[in-house]
Design an enzyme around this catalytic site. Sequence first.
Site, short mmCIF file in Angstrom:
data_model
loop_
_atom_site.label_atom_id
_atom_site.label_comp_id
_atom_site.label_asym_id
_atom_site.label_seq_id
_atom_site.Cartn_x
_atom_site.Cartn_y
_atom_site.Cartn_z
CB ALA A 63 -0.86 -0.01 1.26
N GLY A 107 0.71 -5.23 0.78
CA GLY A 107 -0.41 -5.28 -0.15
C GLY A 107 -0.02 -5.89 -1.48
CD GLU A 110 -2.39 -7.81 2.47
OE1 GLU A 110 -2.13 -6.64 2.14
OE2 GLU A 110 -3.00 -8.10 3.50
CD GLU A 130 1.62 -5.91 5.50
OE1 GLU A 130 2.46 -6.79 5.80
OE2 GLU A 130 0.88 -6.01 4.51
C1 3H9 Z 1 0.72 -2.44 3.33
O1 3H9 Z 1 0.97 -2.87 2.25
C2 3H9 Z 1 -0.60 -2.67 4.02
C3 3H9 Z 1 -1.42 -3.71 3.30
O2 3H9 Z 1 -1.61 -4.83 4.12
C4 3H9 Z 1 -2.69 -3.16 2.74
C5 3H9 Z 1 -3.62 -2.53 3.74
C6 3H9 Z 1 -4.96 -2.17 3.20
N1 3H9 Z 1 4.61 3.54 -0.01
O3 3H9 Z 1 13.42 2.27 0.47
P1 3H9 Z 1 13.79 2.98 -0.77
C7 3H9 Z 1 9.32 5.07 -1.33
S1 3H9 Z 1 1.84 -1.51 4.20
C8 3H9 Z 1 5.05 4.76 -0.34
O4 3H9 Z 1 14.76 4.12 -0.67
P2 3H9 Z 1 14.97 0.54 -1.76
C9 3H9 Z 1 10.37 5.50 -0.33
O5 3H9 Z 1 9.84 6.39 0.61
C10 3H9 Z 1 3.24 -1.42 3.13
N2 3H9 Z 1 6.34 5.02 -0.65
O6 3H9 Z 1 14.29 1.99 -1.91
C11 3H9 Z 1 11.40 6.14 -1.25
O7 3H9 Z 1 10.94 7.44 -1.55
P3 3H9 Z 1 11.98 8.63 -1.76
C12 3H9 Z 1 4.00 -2.69 3.14
C13 3H9 Z 1 7.19 4.00 -0.62
O8 3H9 Z 1 15.22 0.08 -3.14
C14 3H9 Z 1 11.32 5.30 -2.52
O9 3H9 Z 1 10.06 4.64 -2.46
N3 3H9 Z 1 5.22 -2.52 2.38
C15 3H9 Z 1 6.79 2.70 -0.27
O10 3H9 Z 1 16.09 0.60 -0.81
C16 3H9 Z 1 12.41 4.26 -2.62
O11 3H9 Z 1 12.42 3.49 -1.42
C17 3H9 Z 1 6.36 -2.12 2.94
O12 3H9 Z 1 6.45 -1.95 4.13
C18 3H9 Z 1 5.44 2.48 0.03
N4 3H9 Z 1 4.97 1.27 0.36
O13 3H9 Z 1 13.89 -0.38 -1.06
C19 3H9 Z 1 7.53 -1.93 2.02
N5 3H9 Z 1 7.88 1.89 -0.31
O14 3H9 Z 1 12.86 8.23 -2.90
C20 3H9 Z 1 8.21 -0.62 2.33
C21 3H9 Z 1 8.90 2.67 -0.68
O15 3H9 Z 1 11.13 9.83 -1.98
N6 3H9 Z 1 9.30 -0.33 1.40
N7 3H9 Z 1 8.51 3.93 -0.87
O16 3H9 Z 1 12.75 8.71 -0.46
C22 3H9 Z 1 10.49 -0.96 1.48
O17 3H9 Z 1 10.74 -1.83 2.28
C23 3H9 Z 1 11.57 -0.50 0.54
O18 3H9 Z 1 11.23 0.81 0.12
C24 3H9 Z 1 11.73 -1.40 -0.73
C25 3H9 Z 1 12.71 -0.68 -1.71
C26 3H9 Z 1 12.33 -2.72 -0.30
C27 3H9 Z 1 10.43 -1.60 -1.42
#
Ligand code: 3H9
Length: 708
Positions: A63, A107, A110, A130
């Site tokens: 999400a 998500g 999911e 999450e």
């Molecule tokens: C969820 O899914 C709830 C569900 O159950 C549904 C409920 C209804 N959203 O980390 P990076 C941005 S909860 C918005 O530097 P990497 C991040 O801020 C979610 N933005 O890159 C950054 O922005 P900026 C569950 C996001 O290659 C840019 O993307 N998912 C999101 O080192 C690059 O990110 C997670 O918890 C997001 N979901 O790592 C995953 N994700 O460039 C969270 C990233 O402006 N994300 N951004 O600073 C991660 O773990 C890492 O970002 C990922 C990439 C591994 C994906």
Amino acid sequence: MNELVQLTWNSDIAIVTIDNPPVNALSLGVPEGISEAIEQIAADDGVQAAVVIGGGTTFVAGADIKEFEKFRSGQRPRGPGHLPLLRQIEDCPKPIVMAMHGTALGGGLELAMAGHYRVAVPGTQVGQPEVKLGIIPGAGGTQRLPRLVGVAKAVEMCAYGSPIKADEALRLGLIDRIIDGDLQAGAVGFARDIVGRPVQKTRDKSDKLGTPQENDAIFTAARESARKKQRGVVAPLAAIDAVAASAKLPFEEGCREEQRLFADCLNSNQSKALIHVFFAEREAAKIPDVPKNTSTIAINSAAVIGAGTMGGGIAMVFANAGIPVLLKEADQPGLDRGIARIRQNYVHSVERGRFTQEFVDERLRLIQPTVTFDGFDKADMVIEAVFEGMALKKEVFAELDRVCKRGAILASNTSTLNIDEIASVTSRPDLVIGTHFFSPANVMRLLELVRGKKTCKEVIATAMQLSRKLGKVGVLVGNCRGFVGNRMFHPYMRESVFLVEEGATVEAVDKALYDFGMAMGPLAVGDLAGLDVGWRIRKEYRHLEKPGVRQAVAGDLLCELGRFGQKTGAGWYKYDQNRRAIPDPEVTELVRKWAAEAGVTQRRISADEIVDRCIYALVNEGARVLEEGYALRAGDVDTIYINGYGFPAHLGGPMWFADTVGLQKVYDRILEFHRQHGSLWEPAPLLKQLAEDGKTFASFNAGVESTA
Ligand code: 3H9
């Protein structure tokens, strides 16, 4: 459709491409676009099956976390319409193949589990992270995952949040095929293979849901472990409850239970704090006056001076990142001890399953021990990690300036000393920077990068980029005594010692802060780090002490008795052969006697007062650091404290925590301490200002350079 989701065709196979860079988060418009595409696919007689794939470097990372505030405030319905969308996908009469690369997280996974089949390229990571954001899966993840991988694995993935790789996902039955080569072509081929087979709905599966007896044991063990390993955090327990519901209730009811738990978590202070931590860490990488396109210096080889605990740890960090590193010590016996320590650390890593023997052998080959400067002329960067004393540091830097090639970066691992003074003995102060690693360097994530007056932008950009490569969170700070972390740590430690001097026991002080959530109590930290380090620094800076201002004395009394902490078997505590801390009545007696002589009244002190004194001392100094521009943002201070000092992430860091308490309340308490204890508790002007204006640290944007 919309610009975030495209529908194309490869003859009778429809291809839905999600295109929402950088991570294809399910932002507003994405679920809606997918839903429209599925509707068309279901209605199109020419389509036999469909593939859903992510554009760019990844499938769907979950999400859109930035939208969570809107769900909380009710601006958008909770769960961005994911649940109905997932049901719509599952109910589609045409088989839908989810094609994954990069990450399928939260998500994203999911969404994938609602498809009828899943394929992935090698190296793809899938998971339900999450809990790291203080929430639980909110779109059926806790109900579909156990149906695919079994209850025990689902509990592990949902309660700890660590992703698994494609090969493990294949073994577990979470994915159906690994695609070598082009993912889209492979997924389309797979879709053709399964055309005509009945569509399998994940929600209808139950063969992996186990028996109540088996499951009870799994949930009991998981809750126990979550309480221990994720102390005080509510989301892991909620995630376990939600998975438990999957094994007990029909799918629909299980989803309702998941929604209830999800909403509780989403509205909690813990999830607000952990989401702040997520963004603060990423924000810290952005330096206002060092744009993203600043050129960097390639670091293909490094050298470390000093093979003690810190130097050895730093050499391991470089080797672990695949960068060859020279490790220099002044003499052979010291070098041998350092290398033996490194080997021992690697042995532990292999025993704990963190690294394979093969990986470790390779890393050890990258570390080249030496007692001379031979080869230093080739290093792109040198990190000095010698004993903490200005004279020695200057001597080392003068020598490095002579032996290192032009353009090589000279870095100091000093934890307190003036980086400009160190740089002043070189002909290249623009190439000098502080790289303050935290002990043990090969484990702790924080890397405080200290910007000197003359440090050039290229070096800052290189160091920030390098921290990421080394697996560290780099935070740029200004050059003041103790920089940000240790400067704030000093009043925190000081208060912990004052409290003992005023009558609290060593154990009571440590327990109060441990119960608050700190990884360790401050006095136990002192024993671990070595009390002699602070003692030596205090002696070096004694001339700067203001007359009439109270100094913490009890730690020095211990050092005078040779009680330096764990390494001497005694400090604030006594230690047995297994380094287990044992309360020592001798310390209480020693301090009691001293207090009587010094005229310090001893009294009973509550756990609340202990926490307020120590944590607000941290906050007050943090406010000064921020106001003076030594930290760029309150979030940077929080990132430093969570990754380097064991501050609990679910409280968001000291500055976020103070915002949560309310700055007026924090300010009032500090005023009270000021009245009771004098000038050391002078409230920071920024704290006063923000409290009076009804504002928060998070709202304060200094907009200043990181050096004052
Ligand atoms: C969820 O899914 C709830 C569900 O159950 C549904 C409920 C209804 N959203 O980390 P990076 C941005 S909860 C918005 O530097 P990497 C991040 O801020 C979610 N933005 O890159 C950054 O922005 P900026 C569950 C996001 O290659 C840019 O993307 N998912 C999101 O080192 C690059 O990110 C997670 O918890 C997001 N979901 O790592 C995953 N994700 O460039 C969270 C990233 O402006 N994300 N951004 O600073 C991660 O773990 C890492 O970002 C990922 C990439 C591994 C994906």
